[in-house]
Design a protein around this motif. Structure first.
Motif, PDB file in Angstrom:
ATOM      1  N   ARG A 139       2.345  11.881  -8.367  1.00 61.80           N
ATOM      2  CA  ARG A 139       3.701  11.375  -8.598  1.00 61.80           C
ATOM      3  C   ARG A 139       4.369  12.102  -9.763  1.00 61.80           C
ATOM      4  N   ALA A 140       3.595  12.381 -10.822  1.00 62.82           N
ATOM      5  CA  ALA A 140       4.148  13.121 -11.956  1.00 62.82           C
ATOM      6  C   ALA A 140       4.574  14.525 -11.529  1.00 62.82           C
ATOM      7  N   ASP A 189       3.589   2.145   0.750  1.00 59.97           N
ATOM      8  CA  ASP A 189       3.803   1.886  -0.675  1.00 59.97           C
ATOM      9  C   ASP A 189       3.701   3.168  -1.491  1.00 59.97           C
ATOM     10  N   LEU A 190       2.697   3.995  -1.215  1.00 58.59           N
ATOM     11  CA  LEU A 190       2.543   5.247  -1.958  1.00 58.59           C
ATOM     12  C   LEU A 190       3.762   6.144  -1.767  1.00 58.59           C
ATOM     13  N   THR A 195       9.184   8.379  -3.821  1.00 55.35           N
ATOM     14  CA  THR A 195      10.593   8.633  -3.512  1.00 55.35           C
ATOM     15  C   THR A 195      11.547   7.814  -4.359  1.00 55.35           C
ATOM     16  N   GLY A 196      11.001   6.969  -5.240  1.00 52.90           N
ATOM     17  CA  GLY A 196      11.875   6.123  -6.044  1.00 52.90           C
ATOM     18  C   GLY A 196      12.530   5.030  -5.237  1.00 52.90           C
ATOM     19  N   PRO A 320       3.996  -2.035  -8.100  1.00 55.33           N
ATOM     20  CA  PRO A 320       5.013  -2.278  -7.087  1.00 55.33           C
ATOM     21  C   PRO A 320       5.440  -3.745  -7.049  1.00 55.33           C
ATOM     22  N   ASP A 321       6.743  -3.973  -7.043  1.00 51.55           N
ATOM     23  CA  ASP A 321       7.265  -5.336  -7.107  1.00 51.55           C
ATOM     24  C   ASP A 321       7.572  -5.896  -5.724  1.00 51.55           C
TER      25      ASP A 321
END
Length: 347
Positions: A139-140, A189-190, A195-196, A320-321
């Motif tokens: 992700r970074a 989820d990943l 992708t924001g 993740p919310d």
């Protein structure tokens, strides 16, 4: 400050991991309840017997569990029962970590978000793979633009059919479906995290019950899901229960991300020691404990936010919310409908 954390149900296999981890935390007081365990057809222990094995305090009913006044509730019931437990948690002002998928129906997921928002409570969804070092590095890299513009993702989440220990996973009412429901959401989820929060627009899915025909299950055991997002991304997810019953481990997750400047593939559960013993092949995982990282993130947010106050948003909602949980649930819902119709479905 000692946090009171309630563990609602032992239906999901992850409940045992959470119970063990919570019980090791010196600043956490745990109480569990699993009133549906006595009637469950599972061969292993549930309810008070399992709580005793895990070494966690137990009460016989959810009424007693919520009357205890928990600061936080970890919901690990059957998927179809998530909504009722999350709403009860919100009603007593408790922050919530809910097992995935968020719910079995989109309207239930929407109601759960609304209940937690009205109560000022955190709603986090249990997607532990988000906390793997491989994924965090990926992700970074994406956020730094090292892969350029990401336009394709290929995800796999293959595992054993989870019928031996927890039979409700193959109950279409309690689980909401089979492999499409159980495994699509992890990869979704990943992708959401990379992708924001890009919005899924169209889903096409194919599923069948070719795998495990001898078990007589009523849900799909294999599936392939394709998702088009509003930012142009195309994702494909293999969500099958394709790992043999005698496999050395439950399965795994892979994610291949391709952009205009390159491609990267991760396998978060790869670190392991292989070998054999008298019972056959051995798989010993030696990587990070993703559950531990996820629980630590949730409880840190609970401490920072303090008690839930109705009408007042919590200080910070960890990812993740619930919104992520709802987006991934919408993908599952569209995939189920597409698998039935044989046509792409707009989300």
């Amino acid at each position: 400050m000692t946090l009171k954390v309630a563990l609602a149900s032992f239906a999901h296999g992850h409940a045992m991991s959470y119970a063990y981890l919570l019980n090791q935390m010196p600043d956490v007081e745990v109480l569990s309840a699993d009133p549906d365990g006595a009637s469950a057809p599972d061969p292993g222990p549930r309810g008070a017997e399992l709580a005793a094995q895990l070494g966690v305090p137990y009460v016989d009913s959810y009424d007693e569990l919520f009357a205890w006044g928990p600061d936080a509730v970890v919901v690990t019931s059957e998927n179809a029962l998530h909504r009722g437990l999350v709403e009860r948690a919100a009603a007593v002002g408790a922050h919530v970590l809910c097992e995935k998928p968020l719910a079995t129906e989109v309207e239930d997921g929407e109601a759960m978000l609304a209940a937690c928002e009205a109560a000022g409570a955190i709603l986090m969804v249990a997607y532990p793979v988000r906390f793997s070092p491989q994924y965090l590095r990926l992700r970074a890299s994406v956020e730094a633009g090292l892969l350029g513009d990401v336009f394709a993702v290929l995800g796999t989440n293959n595992g054993k059919i989870p019928i031996g220990g927890r039979q409700w996973f193959t109950d279409p009412k309690l689980a909401g479906g089979g492999a499409l429901v159980d495994h699509t959401v992890h990869c979704a989820d990943l992708i959401d995290g990379l992708t924001g929060g890009a919005s899924p627009q169209r889903v096409y899915a194919a599923a069948n019950r070719v795998l495990h025909q001898d078990k007589g299950v009523e849900v799909e055991t294999g599936g392939l899901v394709t998702v088009n997002y509003d930012n142009g991304l195309l994702a494909t997810i293999d969500c099958s229960w394709s790992v043999p019953d005698n496999g050395p481990t439950w399965g795994g997750v892979t994610l291949q991300v391709t952009g205009t400047k390159g491609s990267v593939e991760i396998e978060p559960f790869l670190p392991r020691i292989n070998g054999t013993d008298p019972d056959g092949e051995v798989y010993l995982g030696i990587g990070e404990n993703f559950d531990a990282s996820m629980l630590a993130t949730f409880l840190r947010a609970v401490r920072e936010s303090g008690p839930a106050v109705a009408g007042q948003p919590p200080t910070g909602v960890p990812q993740p919310d619930g919104a992520v949980g709802l987006r991934t649930l919408r993908i599952v819902d569209a995939a189920r409908r597409s698998a039935v119709s044989g046509q792409p479905v707009e989300v």
